[in-house]
Design a protein around this motif. Sequence first.
Motif, PDB file in Angstrom:
ATOM      1  N   THR A  25       2.323  24.413   9.734  1.00  0.00           N
ATOM      2  CA  THR A  25       2.372  25.830  10.128  1.00  0.00           C
ATOM      3  C   THR A  25       0.983  26.470  10.124  1.00  0.00           C
ATOM      4  O   THR A  25       0.845  27.623  10.527  1.00  0.00           O
ATOM      5  CB  THR A  25       3.283  26.637   9.187  1.00  0.00           C
ATOM      6  OG1 THR A  25       2.794  26.529   7.841  1.00  0.00           O
ATOM      7  CG2 THR A  25       4.720  26.124   9.237  1.00  0.00           C
ATOM      8  N   PHE A  26      -0.028  25.733   9.690  1.00  0.00           N
ATOM      9  CA  PHE A  26      -1.360  26.335   9.534  1.00  0.00           C
ATOM     10  C   PHE A  26      -1.869  26.962  10.828  1.00  0.00           C
ATOM     11  O   PHE A  26      -2.406  28.076  10.833  1.00  0.00           O
ATOM     12  CB  PHE A  26      -2.370  25.298   9.024  1.00  0.00           C
ATOM     13  CG  PHE A  26      -3.757  25.857   8.886  1.00  0.00           C
ATOM     14  CD1 PHE A  26      -4.097  26.642   7.804  1.00  0.00           C
ATOM     15  CD2 PHE A  26      -4.717  25.619   9.869  1.00  0.00           C
ATOM     16  CE1 PHE A  26      -5.375  27.180   7.690  1.00  0.00           C
ATOM     17  CE2 PHE A  26      -5.996  26.151   9.762  1.00  0.00           C
ATOM     18  CZ  PHE A  26      -6.328  26.933   8.661  1.00  0.00           C
TER      19      PHE A  26
ATOM     20  N   ALA B  31       2.136  39.721   3.315  1.00  0.00           N
ATOM     21  CA  ALA B  31       2.089  38.789   4.447  1.00  0.00           C
ATOM     22  C   ALA B  31       1.405  37.488   4.040  1.00  0.00           C
ATOM     23  O   ALA B  31       1.899  36.392   4.350  1.00  0.00           O
ATOM     24  CB  ALA B  31       1.356  39.428   5.622  1.00  0.00           C
ATOM     25  N   ILE B  32       0.286  37.587   3.344  1.00  0.00           N
ATOM     26  CA  ILE B  32      -0.425  36.390   2.897  1.00  0.00           C
ATOM     27  C   ILE B  32       0.460  35.560   1.974  1.00  0.00           C
ATOM     28  O   ILE B  32       0.484  34.323   2.042  1.00  0.00           O
ATOM     29  CB  ILE B  32      -1.741  36.769   2.192  1.00  0.00           C
ATOM     30  CG1 ILE B  32      -2.750  37.349   3.213  1.00  0.00           C
ATOM     31  CG2 ILE B  32      -2.341  35.567   1.475  1.00  0.00           C
ATOM     32  CD1 ILE B  32      -3.252  36.343   4.225  1.00  0.00           C
ATOM     33  N   GLN B  33       1.216  36.223   1.113  1.00  0.00           N
ATOM     34  CA  GLN B  33       2.105  35.497   0.213  1.00  0.00           C
ATOM     35  C   GLN B  33       3.179  34.730   1.005  1.00  0.00           C
ATOM     36  O   GLN B  33       3.512  33.586   0.692  1.00  0.00           O
ATOM     37  CB  GLN B  33       2.772  36.446  -0.776  1.00  0.00           C
ATOM     38  CG  GLN B  33       3.651  35.757  -1.807  1.00  0.00           C
ATOM     39  CD  GLN B  33       2.903  34.685  -2.583  1.00  0.00           C
ATOM     40  OE1 GLN B  33       1.826  34.935  -3.135  1.00  0.00           O
ATOM     41  NE2 GLN B  33       3.451  33.480  -2.618  1.00  0.00           N
ATOM     42  N   ALA B  34       3.717  35.371   2.039  1.00  0.00           N
ATOM     43  CA  ALA B  34       4.711  34.698   2.878  1.00  0.00           C
ATOM     44  C   ALA B  34       4.083  33.511   3.608  1.00  0.00           C
ATOM     45  O   ALA B  34       4.675  32.428   3.685  1.00  0.00           O
ATOM     46  CB  ALA B  34       5.306  35.684   3.875  1.00  0.00           C
ATOM     47  N   TYR B  35       2.864  33.691   4.136  1.00  0.00           N
ATOM     48  CA  TYR B  35       2.178  32.601   4.803  1.00  0.00           C
ATOM     49  C   TYR B  35       1.892  31.457   3.819  1.00  0.00           C
ATOM     50  O   TYR B  35       2.001  30.282   4.168  1.00  0.00           O
ATOM     51  CB  TYR B  35       0.860  33.089   5.413  1.00  0.00           C
ATOM     52  CG  TYR B  35       1.005  34.014   6.588  1.00  0.00           C
ATOM     53  CD1 TYR B  35       2.002  33.822   7.549  1.00  0.00           C
ATOM     54  CD2 TYR B  35       0.129  35.090   6.768  1.00  0.00           C
ATOM     55  CE1 TYR B  35       2.129  34.671   8.638  1.00  0.00           C
ATOM     56  CE2 TYR B  35       0.245  35.941   7.857  1.00  0.00           C
ATOM     57  CZ  TYR B  35       1.236  35.735   8.786  1.00  0.00           C
ATOM     58  OH  TYR B  35       1.354  36.567   9.869  1.00  0.00           O
ATOM     59  N   ARG B  36       1.537  31.826   2.601  1.00  0.00           N
ATOM     60  CA  ARG B  36       1.264  30.814   1.584  1.00  0.00           C
ATOM     61  C   ARG B  36       2.517  29.964   1.329  1.00  0.00           C
ATOM     62  O   ARG B  36       2.439  28.736   1.242  1.00  0.00           O
ATOM     63  CB  ARG B  36       0.801  31.495   0.301  1.00  0.00           C
ATOM     64  CG  ARG B  36       0.407  30.521  -0.809  1.00  0.00           C
ATOM     65  CD  ARG B  36      -0.119  31.253  -2.029  1.00  0.00           C
ATOM     66  NE  ARG B  36      -1.405  31.886  -1.741  1.00  0.00           N
ATOM     67  CZ  ARG B  36      -1.643  33.186  -1.866  1.00  0.00           C
ATOM     68  NH1 ARG B  36      -0.672  34.018  -2.246  1.00  0.00           N
ATOM     69  NH2 ARG B  36      -2.839  33.670  -1.610  1.00  0.00           N
ATOM     70  N   THR B  37       3.656  30.640   1.238  1.00  0.00           N
ATOM     71  CA  THR B  37       4.919  29.921   1.037  1.00  0.00           C
ATOM     72  C   THR B  37       5.180  28.958   2.192  1.00  0.00           C
ATOM     73  O   THR B  37       5.536  27.794   1.979  1.00  0.00           O
ATOM     74  CB  THR B  37       6.083  30.915   0.915  1.00  0.00           C
ATOM     75  OG1 THR B  37       5.884  31.736  -0.241  1.00  0.00           O
ATOM     76  CG2 THR B  37       7.417  30.201   0.789  1.00  0.00           C
TER      77      THR B  37
ATOM     78  N   ALA C 171       9.607  31.892   6.757  1.00  0.00           N
ATOM     79  CA  ALA C 171       8.502  32.399   5.939  1.00  0.00           C
ATOM     80  C   ALA C 171       7.325  32.821   6.819  1.00  0.00           C
ATOM     81  O   ALA C 171       6.702  33.865   6.578  1.00  0.00           O
ATOM     82  CB  ALA C 171       8.071  31.330   4.937  1.00  0.00           C
ATOM     83  N   VAL C 172       7.021  32.028   7.846  1.00  0.00           N
ATOM     84  CA  VAL C 172       5.951  32.412   8.778  1.00  0.00           C
ATOM     85  C   VAL C 172       6.303  33.722   9.467  1.00  0.00           C
ATOM     86  O   VAL C 172       5.473  34.655   9.546  1.00  0.00           O
ATOM     87  CB  VAL C 172       5.715  31.314   9.834  1.00  0.00           C
ATOM     88  CG1 VAL C 172       4.788  31.837  10.935  1.00  0.00           C
ATOM     89  CG2 VAL C 172       5.103  30.081   9.199  1.00  0.00           C
TER      90      VAL C 172
END
Length: 265
Positions: free
Chosen positions: A232-233, A218-224, A202-203
């Motif tokens: 992963t932050f 991209a933000i949605q994938a990072y959120r997941t 996902a990252v």
Amino acid sequence: MRRIVADFNAGRHDQARLLCEEGLRRTPDEPALNHLLAAVLFAKGEVAEARAHIRASLSIRADNASAHVLAGRIARAAKDFEPALHHFARAAELAPGVAVLIERARTLDEAGDRSQAYQAWQAVARADPSSAEAAARLGRILFEDGMPAEAAPLLERAVKGDAPASAWFDLALVRQDLHEHAAAAAAYRKALEKRPDDAEAAVNLGVALQETGDMDAAIQAYRTAYQQRPTTFGIIAMALTSAPHGRLWLDRDALKGLLGEPGKV
């Protein structure tokens, strides 16, 4: 014997074990019963006991190729690689075939012998050019050796049909390394379809989408990824601030708020 095999194939391992043990009480030196009990115990994760019974079977019938294959798998599970390779070599002498070549290659892979593993997977590919597993492993090794262009066609072949998530993930890595970001994102999505809890995929999907300029996706994938694995932050924050299409975040708490609360996927 037929009842034991039927129970084993149906997943009734406890029943198969009872029947094996009952038979061995009457005929303890029966090689087939020792072989079957070893298979049952191995399926249940009882490696040491399984090893004792497959040894008993082979001590009586040393020319049984399938028993050598099982003995090799059991030894590999115990991280005892030299005996495992010995059993697979003996099985290949008794009954040559692709299946034994694959077991040998898997063992060398697990043992960390990259050079020998590469040669072994090449042998599998020569014996069975359609082997997706051989293509996947050869592609991964070439990628790790810094040859993504050479790895790409092998991994493209590996994902034909019902490929595992790992093959799609490796193909995505190669595409990303070759700066084929849209294609990489497509491969990461396939990997996530098969393994939705893969935070690393996902990252990486977020990074690939960011490179294409699709920041919302991209933000949605990072959120997941963050919600699945909060650790992963740091990677996400670095990716967001360092890529050409990134964004600046002066407030870490604001970014965490955007990514959402962990565990809410």
